[in-house]
Design a protein around this motif. Structure first.
Motif, PDB file in Angstrom:
ATOM      1  N   PHE A 278       0.825  -1.206   0.000  1.00 26.22           N
ATOM      2  CA  PHE A 278       0.000   0.000   0.000  1.00 26.22           C
ATOM      3  C   PHE A 278       0.862   1.260   0.000  1.00 26.22           C
ATOM      4  O   PHE A 278       0.489   2.267  -0.610  1.00 26.22           O
ATOM      5  CB  PHE A 278      -0.929   0.016   1.218  1.00 26.22           C
ATOM      6  CG  PHE A 278      -2.110  -0.886   1.104  1.00 26.22           C
ATOM      7  CD1 PHE A 278      -3.242  -0.495   0.402  1.00 26.22           C
ATOM      8  CD2 PHE A 278      -2.104  -2.148   1.671  1.00 26.22           C
ATOM      9  CE1 PHE A 278      -4.341  -1.331   0.277  1.00 26.22           C
ATOM     10  CE2 PHE A 278      -3.184  -2.991   1.561  1.00 26.22           C
ATOM     11  CZ  PHE A 278      -4.310  -2.592   0.865  1.00 26.22           C
ATOM     12  N   LEU A 279       1.980   1.204   0.707  1.00 22.70           N
ATOM     13  CA  LEU A 279       2.819   2.388   0.830  1.00 22.70           C
ATOM     14  C   LEU A 279       3.266   2.924  -0.518  1.00 22.70           C
ATOM     15  O   LEU A 279       3.141   4.123  -0.797  1.00 22.70           O
ATOM     16  CB  LEU A 279       4.059   2.063   1.666  1.00 22.70           C
ATOM     17  CG  LEU A 279       3.984   2.327   3.167  1.00 22.70           C
ATOM     18  CD1 LEU A 279       5.232   1.788   3.844  1.00 22.70           C
ATOM     19  CD2 LEU A 279       3.820   3.808   3.443  1.00 22.70           C
ATOM     20  N   ALA A 280       3.789   2.051  -1.374  1.00 24.04           N
ATOM     21  CA  ALA A 280       4.365   2.516  -2.637  1.00 24.04           C
ATOM     22  C   ALA A 280       3.343   3.228  -3.517  1.00 24.04           C
ATOM     23  O   ALA A 280       3.568   4.372  -3.937  1.00 24.04           O
ATOM     24  CB  ALA A 280       5.010   1.346  -3.377  1.00 24.04           C
ATOM     25  N   PRO A 281       2.184   2.619  -3.832  1.00 22.32           N
ATOM     26  CA  PRO A 281       1.240   3.332  -4.703  1.00 22.32           C
ATOM     27  C   PRO A 281       0.565   4.526  -4.043  1.00 22.32           C
ATOM     28  O   PRO A 281       0.332   5.551  -4.692  1.00 22.32           O
ATOM     29  CB  PRO A 281       0.211   2.251  -5.083  1.00 22.32           C
ATOM     30  CG  PRO A 281       0.311   1.228  -4.022  1.00 22.32           C
ATOM     31  CD  PRO A 281       1.735   1.241  -3.560  1.00 22.32           C
ATOM     32  N   VAL A 282       0.251   4.413  -2.743  1.00 21.13           N
ATOM     33  CA  VAL A 282      -0.441   5.521  -2.073  1.00 21.13           C
ATOM     34  C   VAL A 282       0.486   6.726  -1.936  1.00 21.13           C
ATOM     35  O   VAL A 282       0.082   7.873  -2.163  1.00 21.13           O
ATOM     36  CB  VAL A 282      -0.986   5.074  -0.705  1.00 21.13           C
ATOM     37  CG1 VAL A 282      -1.516   6.268   0.090  1.00 21.13           C
ATOM     38  CG2 VAL A 282      -2.093   4.051  -0.886  1.00 21.13           C
ATOM     39  N   ILE A 304      11.418   5.456  -1.899  1.00 19.39           N
ATOM     40  CA  ILE A 304      11.470   6.194  -0.637  1.00 19.39           C
ATOM     41  C   ILE A 304      11.282   5.258   0.552  1.00 19.39           C
ATOM     42  O   ILE A 304      12.004   5.348   1.559  1.00 19.39           O
ATOM     43  CB  ILE A 304      10.400   7.300  -0.629  1.00 19.39           C
ATOM     44  CG1 ILE A 304      10.817   8.437  -1.565  1.00 19.39           C
ATOM     45  CG2 ILE A 304      10.162   7.833   0.777  1.00 19.39           C
ATOM     46  CD1 ILE A 304       9.755   9.484  -1.753  1.00 19.39           C
ATOM     47  N   THR A 305      10.333   4.336   0.444  1.00 18.30           N
ATOM     48  CA  THR A 305      10.083   3.405   1.543  1.00 18.30           C
ATOM     49  C   THR A 305      11.325   2.589   1.877  1.00 18.30           C
ATOM     50  O   THR A 305      11.704   2.441   3.046  1.00 18.30           O
ATOM     51  CB  THR A 305       8.928   2.466   1.173  1.00 18.30           C
ATOM     52  OG1 THR A 305       7.762   3.227   0.847  1.00 18.30           O
ATOM     53  CG2 THR A 305       8.606   1.535   2.333  1.00 18.30           C
ATOM     54  N   GLN A 306      11.977   2.053   0.850  1.00 16.04           N
ATOM     55  CA  GLN A 306      13.154   1.219   1.094  1.00 16.04           C
ATOM     56  C   GLN A 306      14.361   2.044   1.519  1.00 16.04           C
ATOM     57  O   GLN A 306      15.205   1.548   2.278  1.00 16.04           O
ATOM     58  CB  GLN A 306      13.466   0.399  -0.160  1.00 16.04           C
ATOM     59  CG  GLN A 306      12.402  -0.627  -0.489  1.00 16.04           C
ATOM     60  CD  GLN A 306      12.026  -1.484   0.719  1.00 16.04           C
ATOM     61  OE1 GLN A 306      12.897  -2.084   1.353  1.00 16.04           O
ATOM     62  NE2 GLN A 306      10.746  -1.532   1.041  1.00 16.04           N
ATOM     63  N   VAL A 307      14.468   3.276   1.053  1.00 18.24           N
ATOM     64  CA  VAL A 307      15.541   4.162   1.534  1.00 18.24           C
ATOM     65  C   VAL A 307      15.361   4.413   3.028  1.00 18.24           C
ATOM     66  O   VAL A 307      16.337   4.390   3.798  1.00 18.24           O
ATOM     67  CB  VAL A 307      15.547   5.480   0.742  1.00 18.24           C
ATOM     68  CG1 VAL A 307      16.385   6.548   1.462  1.00 18.24           C
ATOM     69  CG2 VAL A 307      16.101   5.259  -0.657  1.00 18.24           C
ATOM     70  N   ILE A 308      14.125   4.625   3.465  1.00 19.42           N
ATOM     71  CA  ILE A 308      13.867   4.835   4.893  1.00 19.42           C
ATOM     72  C   ILE A 308      14.220   3.583   5.682  1.00 19.42           C
ATOM     73  O   ILE A 308      14.879   3.644   6.734  1.00 19.42           O
ATOM     74  CB  ILE A 308      12.390   5.233   5.115  1.00 19.42           C
ATOM     75  CG1 ILE A 308      12.113   6.613   4.519  1.00 19.42           C
ATOM     76  CG2 ILE A 308      12.063   5.228   6.605  1.00 19.42           C
ATOM     77  CD1 ILE A 308      10.650   7.003   4.559  1.00 19.42           C
TER      78      ILE A 308
END
Length: 351
Positions: A278-282, A304-308
């Motif tokens: 959900f994180l990536a598309p939202v 961005i999610t994986q960088v975090i």
């Protein structure tokens, strides 16, 4: 002789739709956020820019979770959800391992088998949703629970453990090799893992589907207003089944990539897929209500999610803390998206 007067022409200048300002463009905001995160983490931990330690594994992780996000995006286009995305990936991966272990299938036939299994699982969920009218949340949640038990039973009975003992030839290269390991003369490729092209091709195909194909446009129309789509002659039930089938197929690809990264087809594969899906598309601007998707935004959201994740991991945050901060990022993204829509509506801007 009387002359008839011509009717007076009334012309109204069509109202020009304002464009959303640059500062409110979600893709621009994601790029800026990504740059800031890279600068922050590389300043706090210079090892963040180490190629072998961080950047190569980071690219592999981004590839997996980009494909996971694309799997969720397929049903978000309808305003639906796929809560079984991780279990579909795990079941498909089991099928890949099974045909290799018992039938001796090579890498490509094993992958194709898994994609078919994923598509069938997704189609089953879509068929139930379209024929019964039960909310996709309930249907896919029930399927998730069912597949959890099924996967355990299958691995216990077939492998007498939690993973297949070996994998098709070539998966080891996908795990360890980069394009820099293959040279033509004195010219070698960059340090890009071999799994990255799988994710990029998947993103390209999904983007082309929604941009240019009739199927993609009709799925979006179904998600935007199912009643209007039906009145326009669109077979909405079929489009729901097809979107869910595509979601299952893409989830199977994500399972394959994760298995390649981990080095095994295992029962626990896909356990962490749900929230990132959900994180990536939202984060990228795909609407939960359906009718609008952003493949480029999904790419940025997954990155961005994986960088975090990687940055906080290097800063030695615990797993529970990682989950907390990622959850806060999702909450902030949803809130900012709502603010962006309110601003656009008040200004008459086109998103």
């Amino acid at each position: 002789m009387s002359l008839a007067t011509a009717p007076e022409k009334t012309s109204e200048t069509p109202r020009k739709v304002a464009r959303i300002p640059l500062w409110a463009n979600p893709r621009i905001g994601l790029i800026v956020l990504l740059i800031l995160l890279v600068v922050l983490f590389s300043t706090l931990r210079p090892a963040f820019l180490d190629t072998r330690l961080t950047l190569v594994p980071l690219q592999s992780d981004i590839s997996v979770y980009l494909v996971v996000g694309l799997a969720q995006l397929m049903v978000l286009s309808l305003g639906h959800m796929n809560l079984a995305v991780g279990r579909m990936a795990a079941t498909s991966a089991f099928a890949m391992g099974l045909v290799h272990d018992k039938l001796g299938f090579s890498l490509v036939p094993s992958l194709l088998t898994g994609l078919i299994v994923g598509a069938l699982l997704g189609a089953l969920a879509g068929l139930i949703v379209s024929r019964t009218g039960v909310n996709s949340f309930v249907v896919t949640l029930a399927m998730d629970f069912a597949l959890v038990g099924l996967i355990t039973i299958l691995y216990t009975s077939v492998t007498d453990g939690v993973a297949f003992p070996d994998q098709p030839a070539g998966m080891g290269a996908l795990r360890f090799d980069t394009f820099a390991d293959y040279c033509v003369g004195d010219v070698c490729g960059p340090r890009i893992p071999l799994v990255v092209p799988f994710a990029l091709v998947a993103a390209l195909l999904v983007g082309l589907l929604f941009r240019f194909s009739r199927l993609g446009r009709e799925i979006l129309m179904t998600g935007s207003n199912i009643r209007a789509a039906e009145l326009s002659g669109i077979p909405t039930r079929n489009r729901i089944v097809q979107a869910h089938a595509l979601s299952g197929m893409v989830a199977a690809l994500a399972g394959f990539l994760l298995a390649a990264n981990n080095g095994a087809f295992s029962a626990s594969l896909g356990d962490q897929f749900l929230l990132p899906s959900f994180l990536a598309p939202v984060l990228g601007g795909t609407l939960l209500a359906g009718g609008a998707v952003s493949v480029l935004g999904t790419v940025l959201g997954a990155t961005i999610t994986q960088v975090i994740y990687k940055g906080l991991n290097l800063l030695q945050f615990q797993f529970d803390q990682l989950q907390l901060y990622i959850g806060l990022v999702l909450l902030a993204a949803l809130s900012l998206d709502r603010v962006r829509h309110v601003i656009a509506e008040r200004r008459g801007a086109k998103l």
